[in-house]
Design a protein around this motif. Sequence first.
Motif, short mmCIF file in Angstrom:
data_model
loop_
_atom_site.label_atom_id
_atom_site.label_comp_id
_atom_site.label_asym_id
_atom_site.label_seq_id
_atom_site.Cartn_x
_atom_site.Cartn_y
_atom_site.Cartn_z
N SER A 7 46.22 50.09 51.26
CA SER A 7 45.79 51.17 50.37
C SER A 7 44.43 50.43 49.37
O SER A 7 44.54 49.73 49.43
CB SER A 7 47.00 51.74 48.98
OG SER A 7 47.33 50.57 48.50
N SER A 8 44.10 51.32 48.28
CA SER A 8 43.11 50.96 47.32
C SER A 8 44.01 49.93 46.64
O SER A 8 45.17 50.34 45.92
CB SER A 8 42.22 52.65 46.47
OG SER A 8 42.40 53.17 47.27
N PRO A 9 42.95 49.04 46.25
CA PRO A 9 43.46 47.96 45.45
C PRO A 9 43.38 48.19 43.91
O PRO A 9 42.31 49.72 43.58
CB PRO A 9 42.31 46.77 45.29
CG PRO A 9 41.21 47.78 45.90
CD PRO A 9 41.30 48.83 47.22
N PRO A 10 43.80 47.65 43.41
CA PRO A 10 44.32 47.80 41.18
C PRO A 10 42.85 47.60 40.96
O PRO A 10 42.14 47.52 41.75
CB PRO A 10 45.19 46.43 40.71
CG PRO A 10 45.88 46.06 42.60
CD PRO A 10 45.45 46.23 43.52
N ALA A 11 42.59 48.63 40.03
CA ALA A 11 41.38 49.36 38.96
C ALA A 11 40.88 47.55 39.07
O ALA A 11 41.07 46.39 38.49
CB ALA A 11 41.94 49.55 38.22
N GLY A 12 39.54 47.07 39.23
CA GLY A 12 39.00 45.52 39.62
C GLY A 12 39.30 44.98 39.88
O GLY A 12 38.40 43.42 40.22
N ARG A 13 39.70 45.18 41.07
CA ARG A 13 40.41 43.86 41.92
C ARG A 13 38.82 44.37 44.05
O ARG A 13 39.32 46.12 43.60
CB ARG A 13 40.94 44.16 42.74
CG ARG A 13 41.43 43.85 41.51
CD ARG A 13 40.97 41.79 41.53
NE ARG A 13 42.44 41.10 41.02
CZ ARG A 13 43.01 40.07 40.87
NH1 ARG A 13 41.89 39.57 42.26
NH2 ARG A 13 43.47 39.11 40.46
N SER A 14 38.86 43.87 44.00
CA SER A 14 37.77 44.68 45.62
C SER A 14 38.91 45.38 46.55
O SER A 14 37.97 45.19 47.91
CB SER A 14 36.61 43.72 46.08
OG SER A 14 36.74 42.71 45.90
N GLN A 15 39.10 43.73 46.89
CA GLN A 15 40.60 43.75 47.55
C GLN A 15 42.30 43.35 47.50
O GLN A 15 42.61 42.41 45.92
CB GLN A 15 40.23 42.80 49.14
CG GLN A 15 40.01 41.42 48.62
CD GLN A 15 39.60 40.96 49.39
OE1 GLN A 15 38.94 41.44 51.02
NE2 GLN A 15 39.25 39.41 49.47
N TRP A 16 43.21 43.30 47.63
CA TRP A 16 44.05 42.77 47.68
C TRP A 16 44.72 41.31 47.55
O TRP A 16 43.66 41.00 48.95
CB TRP A 16 45.43 43.56 48.31
CG TRP A 16 45.83 45.05 47.80
CD1 TRP A 16 45.14 46.25 48.16
CD2 TRP A 16 46.55 44.69 46.93
NE1 TRP A 16 45.80 47.81 48.07
CE2 TRP A 16 46.92 46.45 47.02
CE3 TRP A 16 47.97 44.52 45.63
CZ2 TRP A 16 47.65 47.79 46.35
CZ3 TRP A 16 48.45 45.69 45.11
CH2 TRP A 16 48.51 46.67 44.88
#
Length: 57
Positions: A7-16
Amino acid sequence: MTAIACSSPPAGRSQWSLRMIADRLVELGCVEGISTEAVRKYLKKSSSSPGRRSAGS
């Protein structure tokens, strides 16, 4: 776990990160606790890999 990683990573992050996935699993109540190593092993084992299986088999 795979759904979180894909899924899309949290705001402010490019990846998990492995830590973020582990923390999210705890937040969702899927597990009481999990190590980043357990997350890494699961994702490595469940990830599809080109050439792992040939088409049609």
